[in-house]
Write a protein that holds these residues in place. Structure first.
Motif, short mmCIF file in Angstrom:
data_model
loop_
_atom_site.label_atom_id
_atom_site.label_comp_id
_atom_site.label_asym_id
_atom_site.label_seq_id
_atom_site.Cartn_x
_atom_site.Cartn_y
_atom_site.Cartn_z
N HIS A 1 67.28 5.39 78.60
CA HIS A 1 66.51 5.01 79.78
C HIS A 1 66.94 3.59 80.14
O HIS A 1 67.16 2.76 79.25
CB HIS A 1 65.01 4.98 79.48
N GLN B 1 66.98 3.99 73.88
CA GLN B 1 67.44 5.38 73.70
C GLN B 1 66.34 6.37 74.07
O GLN B 1 65.16 6.14 73.75
CB GLN B 1 67.89 5.59 72.25
N LYS B 2 66.74 7.44 74.73
CA LYS B 2 65.77 8.48 75.11
C LYS B 2 65.26 9.19 73.87
O LYS B 2 66.03 9.51 72.96
CB LYS B 2 66.43 9.52 76.03
N GLY B 3 63.95 9.42 73.84
CA GLY B 3 63.34 10.22 72.76
C GLY B 3 63.17 9.49 71.45
O GLY B 3 62.75 10.07 70.46
N VAL B 4 63.47 8.19 71.42
CA VAL B 4 63.41 7.44 70.15
C VAL B 4 61.96 7.21 69.71
O VAL B 4 61.69 6.98 68.53
CB VAL B 4 64.21 6.12 70.27
N ILE B 5 61.05 7.30 70.69
CA ILE B 5 59.62 7.16 70.38
C ILE B 5 58.94 8.49 70.72
O ILE B 5 59.04 8.94 71.86
CB ILE B 5 58.98 6.03 71.22
N GLU C 1 56.17 11.14 71.88
CA GLU C 1 55.09 11.03 72.86
C GLU C 1 53.77 10.65 72.20
O GLU C 1 53.40 11.22 71.17
CB GLU C 1 54.95 12.39 73.58
N ASN D 1 59.44 6.70 77.65
CA ASN D 1 59.46 7.55 76.45
C ASN D 1 58.08 8.08 76.10
O ASN D 1 57.89 8.68 75.04
CB ASN D 1 60.05 6.77 75.27
N LYS D 2 57.10 7.79 76.97
CA LYS D 2 55.71 8.26 76.80
C LYS D 2 55.03 7.71 75.55
O LYS D 2 54.14 8.35 74.96
CB LYS D 2 55.64 9.80 76.83
#
Ligand SMILES: O=P(O)(O)OC[C@H]1O[C@H](OP(=O)(O)OP(=O)(O)O)[C@H](O)[C@@H]1O
Ligand SMILES: Nc1ncnc2[nH]cnc12
Ligand SMILES: [Mg+2]
Length: 188
Positions: free
Chosen positions: A100, A116-120, A122, A149-150
């Motif tokens: 992102h 980085q996408k999805g590293v955290i 939701e 990343n929500k």
């Protein structure tokens, strides 16, 4: 003042005595706050981490997000002390894989950050940490990345704050600054 707040205030007093101020760096009119001396002495570095840990108390924290570069100096150590993960926010073009990206405004012009996408996952509880809150642009950008990343931002933590720039007004979540900062701009 609670005993925890008193303990934090005592740690803060000692840490503050070890900061260095450099006038007119990196440009005229800027009073640069150098917090690097804290890292030259292990007992001071430990006190910095302890003070933040005391402040966080029993709040649930899954991830500490640190901002490149100076947020990397203590973010991972704090994460370890909190038994949380560490996630870096980096300047553009440094992170592999899908990222992102956000663009944000600083005092003069704009800047970009990536995560980085999805590293955290939701809904994960996130602390965002950096050395200094100035205009709040960098911290705002990091916050936007966590939201993409929500993640759920618990609080922003800083060592110092340049109060006169009112950066905290941009953040929309609790802000904690360990050491009192500069109330006014350097006049010369
Ligand atoms: O609130 P702001 O106006 O965004 O300013 C604060 C930011 O500026 C400095 O970082 P800088 O971008 O100079 O780089 P560095 O951390 O890599 O030294 C400081 O470390 C904060 O991250
Ligand atoms: N006055 C200052 N000292 C150190 N780092 C900074 N980043 C932004 N303003 C700063
Ligand atoms: Mg920085």
């Amino acid at each position: 003042m609670s005993s925890t707040q008193q303990e934090i205030a005592e740690l803060a007093k000692e840490l503050k005595a070890n900061l260095k101020q450099i006038p007119d760096f990196p440009s005229p009119g800027i009073l640069f706050e150098d917090f690097l001396p804290i890292f030259t002495k292990p007992d001071l570095f430990q006190k910095l981490v302890n003070a933040f840990k005391l402040h966080v108390g029993d709040q649930k924290v899954d991830y500490v997000v640190g901002l490149e570069s100076r947020g990397f100096l203590f973010g991972p150590t704090l994460a370890l002390a909190l038994n949380a993960g560490f996630v870096p926010v980096r300047k553009p073009g440094k992170l592999p894989g899908d990222v992102h990206q956000v663009e944000f405004q600083k005092e003069y012009g704009s800047d970009k950050f990536e995560m980085q996408k999805g590293v955290i996952p939701e809904g994960a509880k996130v602390l965002i940490v950096d050395d200094i809150l100035a205009t709040g642009g960098s911290a705002y950008g990091a916050g936007e990345l966590v939201k993409l990343n929500k993640g759920d931002i618990v609080e922003y933590l800083f060592v110092l704050e340049l109060d006169f720039l009112k950066g905290r007004d941009r953040l929309g979540k609790p802000v904690f600054t360990l050491l009192s900062g500069q109330p006014e701009k350097l006049s010369n």
